[in-house]
Design a protein around this motif. Structure first.
Motif, PDB file in Angstrom:
ATOM      1  N   ASP A  34     -11.637  12.379  -4.328  1.00 17.65           N
ATOM      2  CA  ASP A  34     -12.091  11.868  -6.162  1.00 17.65           C
ATOM      3  C   ASP A  34     -11.417  10.382  -6.380  1.00 17.65           C
ATOM      4  N   GLY A  35     -10.764  10.175  -5.669  1.00 18.12           N
ATOM      5  CA  GLY A  35     -10.167   8.883  -6.496  1.00 18.12           C
ATOM      6  C   GLY A  35      -9.187   8.679  -6.631  1.00 18.12           C
ATOM      7  N   SER A  36      -8.527   9.550  -7.054  1.00 17.96           N
ATOM      8  CA  SER A  36      -7.415   9.862  -7.780  1.00 17.96           C
ATOM      9  C   SER A  36      -5.918   9.698  -6.720  1.00 17.96           C
ATOM     10  N   SER A  37      -4.892   8.411  -7.177  1.00 19.28           N
ATOM     11  CA  SER A  37      -4.107   8.257  -6.419  1.00 19.28           C
ATOM     12  C   SER A  37      -2.664   8.030  -6.610  1.00 19.28           C
ATOM     13  N   LYS A  38      -2.789   8.424  -8.045  1.00 19.84           N
ATOM     14  CA  LYS A  38      -1.056   7.735  -8.940  1.00 19.84           C
ATOM     15  C   LYS A  38      -0.799   8.997  -8.483  1.00 19.84           C
ATOM     16  N   VAL A  88      -9.976  -9.218  -9.142  1.00 21.24           N
ATOM     17  CA  VAL A  88     -11.251 -10.057  -8.465  1.00 21.24           C
ATOM     18  C   VAL A  88     -12.453  -9.339  -8.631  1.00 21.24           C
ATOM     19  N   SER A  89     -14.003  -9.593  -9.175  1.00 18.63           N
ATOM     20  CA  SER A  89     -14.616  -8.445  -9.171  1.00 18.63           C
ATOM     21  C   SER A  89     -16.262  -9.667  -8.835  1.00 18.63           C
ATOM     22  N   ALA A  90     -16.959  -8.953  -7.875  1.00 19.50           N
ATOM     23  CA  ALA A  90     -18.219  -9.632  -8.152  1.00 19.50           C
ATOM     24  C   ALA A  90     -19.342  -9.824  -8.613  1.00 19.50           C
ATOM     25  N   THR A  91     -18.883  -8.923 -10.130  1.00 14.66           N
ATOM     26  CA  THR A  91     -20.543  -8.206 -10.549  1.00 14.66           C
ATOM     27  C   THR A  91     -19.570  -8.405 -12.290  1.00 14.66           C
ATOM     28  N   GLY A  92     -18.050  -8.407 -12.064  1.00 17.24           N
ATOM     29  CA  GLY A  92     -17.546  -9.042 -13.653  1.00 17.24           C
ATOM     30  C   GLY A  92     -17.543  -7.916 -14.468  1.00 17.24           C
ATOM     31  N   ILE A 126       0.487  -1.594  -0.291  1.00 15.78           N
ATOM     32  CA  ILE A 126       0.200   0.075  -0.309  1.00 15.78           C
ATOM     33  C   ILE A 126       0.745   1.637  -0.236  1.00 15.78           C
ATOM     34  N   ALA A 127       0.647   2.436  -0.807  1.00 13.96           N
ATOM     35  CA  ALA A 127       1.096   3.412  -0.586  1.00 13.96           C
ATOM     36  C   ALA A 127       0.598   4.193   0.319  1.00 13.96           C
ATOM     37  N   LEU A 128       0.783   5.332   0.967  1.00 17.21           N
ATOM     38  CA  LEU A 128      -0.163   5.817   1.704  1.00 17.21           C
ATOM     39  C   LEU A 128       0.147   7.310   2.365  1.00 17.21           C
ATOM     40  N   GLY A 132     -19.865 -11.528  -3.169  1.00 24.94           N
ATOM     41  CA  GLY A 132     -17.931 -11.818  -4.343  1.00 24.94           C
ATOM     42  C   GLY A 132     -17.599 -13.494  -4.054  1.00 24.94           C
ATOM     43  N   ILE A 133     -16.511 -13.880  -4.209  1.00 23.10           N
ATOM     44  CA  ILE A 133     -16.023 -14.781  -3.812  1.00 23.10           C
ATOM     45  C   ILE A 133     -15.159 -15.576  -2.246  1.00 23.10           C
ATOM     46  N   ASP A 134     -15.157 -16.587  -2.551  1.00 23.85           N
ATOM     47  CA  ASP A 134     -13.848 -16.879  -0.920  1.00 23.85           C
ATOM     48  C   ASP A 134     -12.691 -17.129  -1.607  1.00 23.85           C
ATOM     49  N   GLY A 163     -12.450  -2.536  -8.686  1.00 23.13           N
ATOM     50  CA  GLY A 163     -12.751  -0.941  -8.229  1.00 23.13           C
ATOM     51  C   GLY A 163     -11.157  -0.057  -8.510  1.00 23.13           C
ATOM     52  N   THR A 164     -10.305  -1.362  -8.210  1.00 22.76           N
ATOM     53  CA  THR A 164      -8.814  -0.217  -8.613  1.00 22.76           C
ATOM     54  C   THR A 164      -8.703   0.046 -10.753  1.00 22.76           C
ATOM     55  N   VAL A 165      -9.379  -1.375 -11.073  1.00 23.02           N
ATOM     56  CA  VAL A 165      -9.100  -1.342 -12.629  1.00 23.02           C
ATOM     57  C   VAL A 165      -9.717  -0.251 -12.665  1.00 23.02           C
ATOM     58  N   ARG A 166     -11.642  -0.399 -12.277  1.00 24.60           N
ATOM     59  CA  ARG A 166     -11.978   0.666 -13.003  1.00 24.60           C
ATOM     60  C   ARG A 166     -11.327   2.375 -12.274  1.00 24.60           C
ATOM     61  N   ALA A 167     -11.107   2.678 -11.367  1.00 20.32           N
ATOM     62  CA  ALA A 167     -10.404   3.403 -10.793  1.00 20.32           C
ATOM     63  C   ALA A 167      -9.425   4.655 -11.578  1.00 20.32           C
ATOM     64  N   ASP A 168      -8.071   3.169 -11.939  1.00 17.25           N
ATOM     65  CA  ASP A 168      -7.377   4.262 -12.342  1.00 17.25           C
ATOM     66  C   ASP A 168      -6.073   3.143 -13.392  1.00 17.25           C
ATOM     67  N   ASP A 169      -7.871   2.057 -14.109  1.00 16.60           N
ATOM     68  CA  ASP A 169      -7.416   1.602 -15.213  1.00 16.60           C
ATOM     69  C   ASP A 169      -5.840   1.460 -15.135  1.00 16.60           C
ATOM     70  N   ALA A 177      -4.015  -3.124  -3.982  1.00 15.14           N
ATOM     71  CA  ALA A 177      -5.803  -3.180  -4.156  1.00 15.14           C
ATOM     72  C   ALA A 177      -5.826  -1.880  -3.197  1.00 15.14           C
ATOM     73  N   GLY A 178      -6.926  -1.640  -3.412  1.00 18.20           N
ATOM     74  CA  GLY A 178      -8.117  -0.683  -2.820  1.00 18.20           C
ATOM     75  C   GLY A 178      -7.928  -0.538  -1.355  1.00 18.20           C
ATOM     76  N   SER A 179      -9.425   0.053  -0.989  1.00 18.73           N
ATOM     77  CA  SER A 179      -9.803  -0.263   0.664  1.00 18.73           C
ATOM     78  C   SER A 179     -10.570  -1.709   0.822  1.00 18.73           C
ATOM     79  N   ASP A 180     -11.715  -1.781  -0.715  1.00 14.89           N
ATOM     80  CA  ASP A 180     -12.254  -2.903  -0.461  1.00 14.89           C
ATOM     81  C   ASP A 180     -11.705  -4.707  -0.343  1.00 14.89           C
ATOM     82  N   LEU A 181     -10.588  -4.267  -1.370  1.00 13.37           N
ATOM     83  CA  LEU A 181     -10.621  -6.235  -1.474  1.00 13.37           C
ATOM     84  C   LEU A 181      -9.291  -5.474  -0.473  1.00 13.37           C
ATOM     85  N   SER A 182      -8.426  -5.048   0.881  1.00 14.92           N
ATOM     86  CA  SER A 182      -7.442  -5.386   1.556  1.00 14.92           C
ATOM     87  C   SER A 182      -8.309  -5.292   2.433  1.00 14.92           C
TER      88      SER A 182
HETATM   89  N1  LIG Z   1      -2.774   3.672  -2.781  1.00 13.82           N
HETATM   90  C1  LIG Z   1      -2.383   2.973  -2.782  1.00 13.82           C
HETATM   91  O1  LIG Z   1      -1.823   1.900  -2.632  1.00 13.82           O
HETATM   92  C2  LIG Z   1      -3.306   2.143  -4.244  1.00 13.82           C
HETATM   93  C3  LIG Z   1      -3.594   1.128  -4.131  1.00 13.82           C
HETATM   94  C4  LIG Z   1      -4.851   0.229  -5.247  1.00 13.82           C
HETATM   95  C5  LIG Z   1      -5.666   1.482  -5.447  1.00 13.82           C
HETATM   96  N2  LIG Z   1      -5.681   2.602  -5.129  1.00 13.82           N
HETATM   97  C6  LIG Z   1      -7.164   3.246  -5.243  1.00 13.82           C
HETATM   98  O2  LIG Z   1      -7.983   2.420  -4.446  1.00 13.82           O
HETATM   99  C7  LIG Z   1      -9.372   3.065  -5.019  1.00 13.82           C
HETATM  100  C8  LIG Z   1     -10.501   2.065  -5.560  1.00 13.82           C
HETATM  101  O3  LIG Z   1     -10.845   1.311  -4.091  1.00 13.82           O
HETATM  102  P1  LIG Z   1     -11.392   0.165  -4.001  1.00 13.82           P
HETATM  103  O4  LIG Z   1     -11.616   0.229  -2.753  1.00 13.82           O
HETATM  104  O5  LIG Z   1     -13.060   0.659  -4.775  1.00 13.82           O
HETATM  105  O6  LIG Z   1     -11.177  -0.807  -4.841  1.00 13.82           O
HETATM  106  P2  LIG Z   1     -10.941  -2.351  -4.676  1.00 13.82           P
HETATM  107  O7  LIG Z   1      -9.755  -2.534  -3.251  1.00 13.82           O
HETATM  108  O8  LIG Z   1      -9.108  -2.661  -5.732  1.00 13.82           O
HETATM  109  O9  LIG Z   1     -11.403  -3.258  -5.417  1.00 13.82           O
HETATM  110  C9  LIG Z   1     -13.000  -3.401  -4.895  1.00 13.82           C
HETATM  111  C10 LIG Z   1     -13.318  -4.434  -5.588  1.00 13.82           C
HETATM  112  O10 LIG Z   1     -12.819  -5.565  -5.631  1.00 13.82           O
HETATM  113  C11 LIG Z   1     -13.626  -6.483  -5.898  1.00 13.82           C
HETATM  114  N3  LIG Z   1     -13.707  -7.484  -4.935  1.00 13.82           N
HETATM  115  C12 LIG Z   1     -13.167  -7.382  -3.202  1.00 13.82           C
HETATM  116  N4  LIG Z   1     -13.202  -8.603  -2.702  1.00 13.82           N
HETATM  117  C13 LIG Z   1     -14.153 -10.171  -3.687  1.00 13.82           C
HETATM  118  C14 LIG Z   1     -14.600 -10.628  -3.291  1.00 13.82           C
HETATM  119  N5  LIG Z   1     -14.387 -11.399  -2.472  1.00 13.82           N
HETATM  120  N6  LIG Z   1     -14.813 -11.269  -4.439  1.00 13.82           N
HETATM  121  C15 LIG Z   1     -15.080 -11.021  -5.835  1.00 13.82           C
HETATM  122  N7  LIG Z   1     -14.577  -9.487  -6.223  1.00 13.82           N
HETATM  123  C16 LIG Z   1     -14.129  -9.109  -4.567  1.00 13.82           C
HETATM  124  C17 LIG Z   1     -14.761  -6.334  -5.853  1.00 13.82           C
HETATM  125  O11 LIG Z   1     -15.546  -6.032  -7.530  1.00 13.82           O
HETATM  126  P3  LIG Z   1     -16.280  -5.682  -7.363  1.00 13.82           P
HETATM  127  O12 LIG Z   1     -17.497  -3.740  -7.701  1.00 13.82           O
HETATM  128  O13 LIG Z   1     -16.403  -5.537  -9.435  1.00 13.82           O
HETATM  129  O14 LIG Z   1     -17.978  -6.790  -7.743  1.00 13.82           O
HETATM  130  C18 LIG Z   1     -15.006  -4.951  -5.588  1.00 13.82           C
HETATM  131  O15 LIG Z   1     -16.048  -4.152  -5.670  1.00 13.82           O
HETATM  132  C19 LIG Z   1      -8.728   4.420  -5.987  1.00 13.82           C
HETATM  133  O16 LIG Z   1      -8.882   5.250  -6.172  1.00 13.82           O
HETATM  134  C20 LIG Z   1      -7.221   3.568  -5.863  1.00 13.82           C
HETATM  135  O17 LIG Z   1      -6.857   5.003  -6.493  1.00 13.82           O
HETATM  136  C21 LIG Z   1      -4.872   3.108  -3.986  1.00 13.82           C
END
Ligand SMILES: NC(=O)c1ccc[n+]([C@@H]2O[C@H](COP(=O)([O-])OP(=O)(O)OC[C@H]3O[C@@H](n4cnc5c(N)ncnc54)[C@H](OP(=O)(O)O)[C@@H]3O)[C@@H](O)[C@H]2O)c1
Length: 372
Positions: free
Chosen positions: A169-173, A226-230, A157-159, A279-281, A199-205, A301-306
């Motif tokens: 606004d989601g920008s983290s680059k 990983v994605s729960a929705t595809g 993680i970069a903090l 999503g998935i286990d 989430g990171t793929v959608r935000a940062d490509d 990844a972002g906060s959701d997956l982390s």
């Molecule tokens: N500073 C850093 O080190 C750093 C690194 C990476 C990203 N980021 C920032 O983080 C932000 C994005 O964060 P985020 O929390 O939205 O994205 P994320 O954690 O990268 O992705 C979240 C998505 O991952 C999928 N997911 C998570 N757990 C799952 C599971 N158990 N099974 C299946 N799919 C699962 C879901 O996708 P679906 O919605 O498709 O279901 C979920 O919405 C961006 O602003 C990016 O710039 C920062």
């Protein structure tokens, strides 16, 4: 008793073993040094990759006749079973080695001390345990796999200074400095796979490839999303860039992936939907990656997956870059709620190291999960 020369040789064997990093899984990294009867270094070797000759055999070949009556220094108990190569114990006995210094026994159930027993029965003096902590750290991915049948997961993680990973606004680059970003490229190059969330793929490509001209990865790491929705929104770079990309989704959403699933290098892994969460286990994902020969996974990844990974106790180590920037309360936190309501329940690190990385600080360590 272990001599100074043997300790020096073990340090060298550990260093040699590291040359196989990223290539040996599901085998361990192993290095070996041979000292002749007078303590002179006469041969060495390391395990280059899975299926290739073992370190002991290479070291014996490089020492030739000088090995007879000498000492072998090796970072792991020699194997005594027939795998892709023959048992090393037979080769050691045949070469006339009279003393063996081993860093650690091999917990592989086919071994677990049996190799040592065979060598001792043949009259070889065996010393075990020299620099064993270092050997355990070197082979943490291998040991973890034997224990859990899963890949080792490192969360990177970069903090900002105030613990934010992205602006409002989601920008983290470019939170972290050039030097840290270069280091991340090296981490990617030595990982078996790089993982992110949709989430990171959608935000940062991002592409999540290794792009430094002077670091030629032996192969690009596999990338996993990983994605729960595809649903990835519009066409994304990660699926169009060169190399293998795995999209891990619950069963039933593959119809949303028509744009990507037949692209060259793209694979879809479907898992049963997890009834507890959307999503998935993710345990199943890391069991599958291990089966596919991916020893270590670097998660960016972002906060959701982390958060999901930490909650499921699937993060084994962290690499956290802290940059001298402040993003304030509107910025995105590194983690969502983890259910920690008192300092006594905090997730802690062990084997912690902290150092400068350009204008940032890099803190690394293993995660310790509470067992009570
Ligand atoms: N500073 C850093 O080190 C750093 C690194 C990476 C990203 N980021 C920032 O983080 C932000 C994005 O964060 P985020 O929390 O939205 O994205 P994320 O954690 O990268 O992705 C979240 C998505 O991952 C999928 N997911 C998570 N757990 C799952 C599971 N158990 N099974 C299946 N799919 C699962 C879901 O996708 P679906 O919605 O498709 O279901 C979920 O919405 C961006 O602003 C990016 O710039 C920062």
């Amino acid at each position: 008793m272990v001599s100074k020369a043997e300790t020096h040789a073990m340090k060298m064997a550990l260093k040699l073993a590291k040359s196989g990093r990223g290539m040996t899984f599901p085998n361990p990294m192993v290095g070996a040094v041979i000292l002749d009867r007078d303590g002179n270094h006469v041969g060495d070797g390391f395990h280059r990759k899975c299926g290739a000759p073992h370190a002991e055999v290479i070291a014996l070949a490089s020492a030739g006749d000088a090995a007879s009556g000498g000492t072998m220094i090796v970072t792991l108990e020699p194997c005594c079973h027939h795998g892709r190569t023959g048992p090393c114990t037979d080769e050691i006995i045949r070469a006339g080695i009279s003393r063996l210094v081993i860093s650690m026994t091999d917990p592989d159930p086919r071994m677990s001390g049996e190799g040592i027993e065979q060598l001792e029965s043949a009259g070889i003096v065996v010393e075990t345990g020299l620099l064993s902590e270092k050997a355990r750290e070197l082979n943490r991915v291998y040991l973890h796999y034997l224990e859990t049948a899963r890949s080792w997961v490192t969360l990177k993680i970069a903090l900002s200074l105030d613990g934010r990973t992205a602006a409002a606004d989601g920008s983290s680059k470019w939170i972290s400095c050039d030097r840290s970003r270069r280091h991340v490229q090296k981490m990617r190059a030595s990982a078996g796979a790089v993982l992110t969330g949709a989430g990171t793929v959608r935000a940062d490509d991002p592409e999540l490839t290794v792009r430094l001209p002077d670091i030629l990865p032996r192969r690009q790491p596999v990338r996993i999303v990983v994605s729960a929705t595809g649903d990835f929104g519009e066409s994304r770079k990660i699926f169009r860039s060169q190399g293998r990309v795995i999209i891990a989704v619950p069963e039933g959403v593959v119809t949303n992936l028509t744009e990507y699933k037949d692209m060259p290098g793209v694979e879809v892994w479907e898992f049963p939907a997890d009834s507890r969460i959307r999503g998935i286990d993710l345990t199943l994902l890391f069991e599958r990656t291990a089966l596919e020969g991916i020893g270590s996974v670097l998660c960016e990844a972002g906060s959701d997956l982390s958060t999901r990974l930490l909650k499921d106790e699937l993060v084994d180590s962290v690499s956290i870059f802290t940059a001298p920037v402040i993003l304030g309360g509107g910025g995105r936190p590194a983690f969502e709620l983890l259910g920690i309501n008192s300092i006594g329940n905090a997730i802690r690190l062990e084997n912690v190291s902290s150092r400068r990385s350009g204008s940032d600080f890099l803190t690394e360590g293993r995660i310790v999960y509470r067992t009570d």
